[in-house]
Every structure is written in C-alpha cells, then in structure tokens.
Scaffold this motif. Structure first.
Motif, PDB file in Angstrom:
ATOM      1  N   GLN A   1      36.139  74.440 -30.583  1.00  5.69           N
ATOM      2  CA  GLN A   1      35.772  74.128 -29.225  1.00  5.69           C
ATOM      3  C   GLN A   1      34.250  73.244 -29.314  1.00  5.69           C
ATOM      4  O   GLN A   1      33.674  73.817 -30.289  1.00  5.69           O
ATOM      5  CB  GLN A   1      35.890  75.123 -27.982  1.00  5.69           C
ATOM      6  CG  GLN A   1      37.356  75.557 -27.664  1.00  5.69           C
ATOM      7  CD  GLN A   1      37.420  76.623 -26.596  1.00  5.69           C
ATOM      8  OE1 GLN A   1      36.312  77.501 -26.691  1.00  5.69           O
ATOM      9  NE2 GLN A   1      38.358  76.881 -25.932  1.00  5.69           N
ATOM     10  N   PHE A   2      34.108  72.600 -28.370  1.00  5.41           N
ATOM     11  CA  PHE A   2      32.867  71.823 -28.231  1.00  5.41           C
ATOM     12  C   PHE A   2      31.735  72.828 -28.358  1.00  5.41           C
ATOM     13  O   PHE A   2      31.651  73.619 -27.418  1.00  5.41           O
ATOM     14  CB  PHE A   2      32.664  70.976 -26.948  1.00  5.41           C
ATOM     15  CG  PHE A   2      31.312  70.209 -27.113  1.00  5.41           C
ATOM     16  CD1 PHE A   2      30.310  70.787 -26.272  1.00  5.41           C
ATOM     17  CD2 PHE A   2      31.066  68.861 -27.626  1.00  5.41           C
ATOM     18  CE1 PHE A   2      29.066  70.211 -26.271  1.00  5.41           C
ATOM     19  CE2 PHE A   2      29.986  68.343 -27.470  1.00  5.41           C
ATOM     20  CZ  PHE A   2      28.901  68.715 -26.865  1.00  5.41           C
TER      21      PHE A   2
ATOM     22  N   GLY B   1      29.902  68.954 -32.273  1.00  6.67           N
ATOM     23  CA  GLY B   1      30.117  67.849 -31.421  1.00  6.67           C
ATOM     24  C   GLY B   1      31.354  67.126 -31.440  1.00  6.67           C
ATOM     25  O   GLY B   1      32.039  67.127 -32.440  1.00  6.67           O
ATOM     26  N   LEU B   2      31.945  66.377 -30.413  1.00  4.14           N
ATOM     27  CA  LEU B   2      32.799  65.408 -30.591  1.00  4.14           C
ATOM     28  C   LEU B   2      32.899  64.450 -31.721  1.00  4.14           C
ATOM     29  O   LEU B   2      33.818  64.320 -32.464  1.00  4.14           O
ATOM     30  CB  LEU B   2      33.108  64.529 -29.380  1.00  4.14           C
ATOM     31  CG  LEU B   2      33.503  65.331 -28.104  1.00  4.14           C
ATOM     32  CD1 LEU B   2      33.430  64.661 -26.652  1.00  4.14           C
ATOM     33  CD2 LEU B   2      34.721  66.448 -28.156  1.00  4.14           C
ATOM     34  N   GLY B   3      31.646  64.186 -32.115  1.00 11.06           N
ATOM     35  CA  GLY B   3      31.592  63.364 -33.114  1.00 11.06           C
ATOM     36  C   GLY B   3      31.535  63.778 -34.437  1.00 11.06           C
ATOM     37  O   GLY B   3      31.481  63.257 -35.588  1.00 11.06           O
ATOM     38  N   ASP B   4      31.835  65.405 -34.478  1.00 11.90           N
ATOM     39  CA  ASP B   4      31.694  66.039 -35.810  1.00 11.90           C
ATOM     40  C   ASP B   4      33.292  66.003 -36.154  1.00 11.90           C
ATOM     41  O   ASP B   4      33.624  66.564 -37.215  1.00 11.90           O
ATOM     42  CB  ASP B   4      31.277  67.304 -35.824  1.00 11.90           C
ATOM     43  CG  ASP B   4      29.675  67.190 -35.577  1.00 11.90           C
ATOM     44  OD1 ASP B   4      29.137  68.226 -34.948  1.00 11.90           O
ATOM     45  OD2 ASP B   4      29.319  66.116 -36.027  1.00 11.90           O
ATOM     46  N   ALA B   5      34.039  65.562 -35.597  1.00 12.38           N
ATOM     47  CA  ALA B   5      35.586  65.439 -35.772  1.00 12.38           C
ATOM     48  C   ALA B   5      35.936  64.562 -36.886  1.00 12.38           C
ATOM     49  O   ALA B   5      35.554  63.481 -36.874  1.00 12.38           O
ATOM     50  CB  ALA B   5      36.258  65.160 -34.600  1.00 12.38           C
TER      51      ALA B   5
ATOM     52  N   LYS C   1      35.181  60.242 -41.914  1.00 14.72           N
ATOM     53  CA  LYS C   1      35.691  59.925 -40.773  1.00 14.72           C
ATOM     54  C   LYS C   1      36.871  58.856 -40.676  1.00 14.72           C
ATOM     55  O   LYS C   1      36.990  58.198 -41.755  1.00 14.72           O
ATOM     56  CB  LYS C   1      34.946  59.252 -39.593  1.00 14.72           C
ATOM     57  CG  LYS C   1      33.554  60.578 -39.423  1.00 14.72           C
ATOM     58  CD  LYS C   1      32.607  60.093 -38.357  1.00 14.72           C
ATOM     59  CE  LYS C   1      31.631  61.046 -37.987  1.00 14.72           C
ATOM     60  NZ  LYS C   1      30.794  60.970 -36.798  1.00 14.72           N
TER      61      LYS C   1
ATOM     62  N   LEU D   1      39.340  69.277 -35.715  1.00 12.27           N
ATOM     63  CA  LEU D   1      39.430  68.670 -34.359  1.00 12.27           C
ATOM     64  C   LEU D   1      38.476  69.351 -33.438  1.00 12.27           C
ATOM     65  O   LEU D   1      38.698  70.507 -33.353  1.00 12.27           O
ATOM     66  CB  LEU D   1      40.761  68.703 -33.873  1.00 12.27           C
ATOM     67  CG  LEU D   1      41.240  68.148 -32.536  1.00 12.27           C
ATOM     68  CD1 LEU D   1      41.037  66.685 -32.567  1.00 12.27           C
ATOM     69  CD2 LEU D   1      42.685  68.421 -32.224  1.00 12.27           C
ATOM     70  N   VAL D   2      37.767  68.578 -32.474  1.00 13.74           N
ATOM     71  CA  VAL D   2      36.819  69.361 -31.906  1.00 13.74           C
ATOM     72  C   VAL D   2      37.334  68.782 -30.345  1.00 13.74           C
ATOM     73  O   VAL D   2      37.529  67.669 -29.825  1.00 13.74           O
ATOM     74  CB  VAL D   2      35.250  68.630 -31.987  1.00 13.74           C
ATOM     75  CG1 VAL D   2      34.463  69.528 -30.968  1.00 13.74           C
ATOM     76  CG2 VAL D   2      34.905  68.835 -33.136  1.00 13.74           C
ATOM     77  N   LEU D   3      37.572  70.000 -29.617  1.00 10.18           N
ATOM     78  CA  LEU D   3      38.218  69.805 -28.210  1.00 10.18           C
ATOM     79  C   LEU D   3      36.935  70.028 -27.341  1.00 10.18           C
ATOM     80  O   LEU D   3      36.082  70.631 -27.319  1.00 10.18           O
ATOM     81  CB  LEU D   3      39.182  70.782 -27.920  1.00 10.18           C
ATOM     82  CG  LEU D   3      40.406  70.686 -28.656  1.00 10.18           C
ATOM     83  CD1 LEU D   3      41.564  71.873 -28.468  1.00 10.18           C
ATOM     84  CD2 LEU D   3      41.240  69.127 -28.786  1.00 10.18           C
TER      85      LEU D   3
END
Lengths: 117, 116
Positions: B14-15, B82-86, B38, B114-116
């Motif tokens: 999770q975030f 963070g979402l950008g770390d996915a 990425k 995966l970051v939710l």
C-alpha cells in the motif's frame, strides 16, 4: 558520463533468418566492456555475449556474434538462424572499470525482438 | 544449480507502507546490485554492495535503503512506497568489480512491485 543508445525500439525477423540489432555508445575511456543481455517476457535477464574493448576480435557465441567497431563506438549484435526462443527484449550495456562507477552497468533502452514462424 | 534468487516474485503493498524485497545467491559472489526497471525502460542501478561496503548511486532516492547481513543475502527496503515506485526490481551479482571474467553480472528473475 557514458551513454548507450539503441536506436531500434522494435525489430522483427522471420524464423531461420538473420537479424542485426544496433547499439552505439559514448565514452572517453579506452578500456571497458560491452554486453548484450536478453530479457524474455516475465523471465530473468541473461547474458548473451560480451566484448572486451582491448580485443579487436569480435566475440561469438554459437548463433550470436557482434560487430565491434571501437573507433565508431558501435557494438551491434547479429543473431543467425533465428529461433522462436530468441524473442525477447535485448539490452546493450556498457561497463567501466574506472573511478566511482567501477563495475556499474549502463544500459541502453532495449530493442524488442519478435520472431515470426 | 548456482543462481540468484529473488523473493517474492510479485509483491503488492500500500502507498506509504514499508516493504522489503529479498535477494539471495549461491554463487558466493562479492558484489550484489539492486536495479529498478520500470515498464519498457532500461534497468537503472540503485546501489550495490562490495562485500560489506555500500555504494549508493547519486540519484537514488533516500526512500530506498539496502542491507546485506551476509555474503548470500541482500535486501531492498522501500521505506514509504509511492505510486512511482511501482516497478520490477532486479538483483544481480558479480564476482568482483575488476576486469576479466569477474565483470559479468548475473541477474535474478526480479520482483514486480505493485503499489496500491
């Protein structure tokens, strides 16, 4: 700083045919190493072939060979007798043995190779 | 077979929730690397360990940390994802940093985060 450029985002080859993937790099160093890595979909990256810059002879590994042009800073990969299993993302990489970046790989953006049956 | 192993292959977090990715190797190599890859991009080196010596890339965010408790294991800790770390996180090893055969890096299969 060193850079690696792969100008072909995607390539396609017919099974059993030959394909050449391009790679150019920029460096001011005289001694370094160059690599081609293969990354199949959802599978791990594996080394295809490597070239030492001080060696004039082009490296070969079975169906894979390189054309290393040091003066032109070019390092292309030729795949002969292409097989369906060759379909993958191919990354060209540069490795320095100097300074704080010793041992680090600098990758190009990759070329996605498709093989048509 | 000697190899580089990464667990888990897929990780959902999770975030903002800390997460740890694991890498182990049976090659007895001195150097272990962590890369971030990425989608449709080249792998980007985050840091590496030469034995116990940690070497951080200048542009690696402080959010990313690493531990190497012994020769075989290396961990990647993301303190506040963070979402950008996915991304796919790749672990690699090499015998050394110098010339000759020791310069080849061997990669693990990667962990997709995966970051939710």
């Amino acid at each position: 700083a060193q850079t690696v450029t792969q100008s072909q985002p995607e390539m396609s080859v017919q099974e059993a045919e030959t394909v050449t993937l391009s790679c150019t790099y920029d460096t001011s160093e005289s001694d370094y190493y160059l690599f081609w890595y293969k990354q199949p979909p959802s599978r791990q990256m594996i080394l295809v072939i490597r070239q030492e810059a001080y060696k004039q002879q082009n490296a070969t590994e079975n169906r894979f060979s390189v054309n290393f042009q040091k003066a032109a800073k070019s390092f292309s990969l030729k795949i002969s007798d292409s097989q369906l299993g060759d379909a993958a993302m191919y990354f060209c990489a540069y490795r320095t043995d100097y300074g704080g970046s010793q041992g680090n790989l600098i990758f190009g953006k990759g070329t996605k190779l498709s093989v048509k049956p | 077979d000697a190899m580089v192993i990464q667990n888990p292959r897929y990780q959902v977090t999770q975030f903002g929730k800390p997460v740890t990715l694991s890498c182990s190797q049976t090659l007895n190599h001195n150097v272990m690397y962590w890369y971030q890859q990425k989608s449709s991009q080249a792998p980007k080196l985050l840091f590496h360990y030469y034995d116990k010596d940690f070497n951080n890339e200048a542009d690696t965010p402080d959010n990313f940390q690493s531990r190497r408790p012994n020769t075989s294991f290396c961990f990647l800790d993301i303190r506040s994802p963070g979402l950008g770390d996915a991304a796919m996180y790749l672990c690699a090893t090499s015998r050394g940093l110098g010339g000759g055969a020791s310069e080849t890096q061997y990669f693990g299969p990667g962990t997709r985060l995966l970051v939710l």
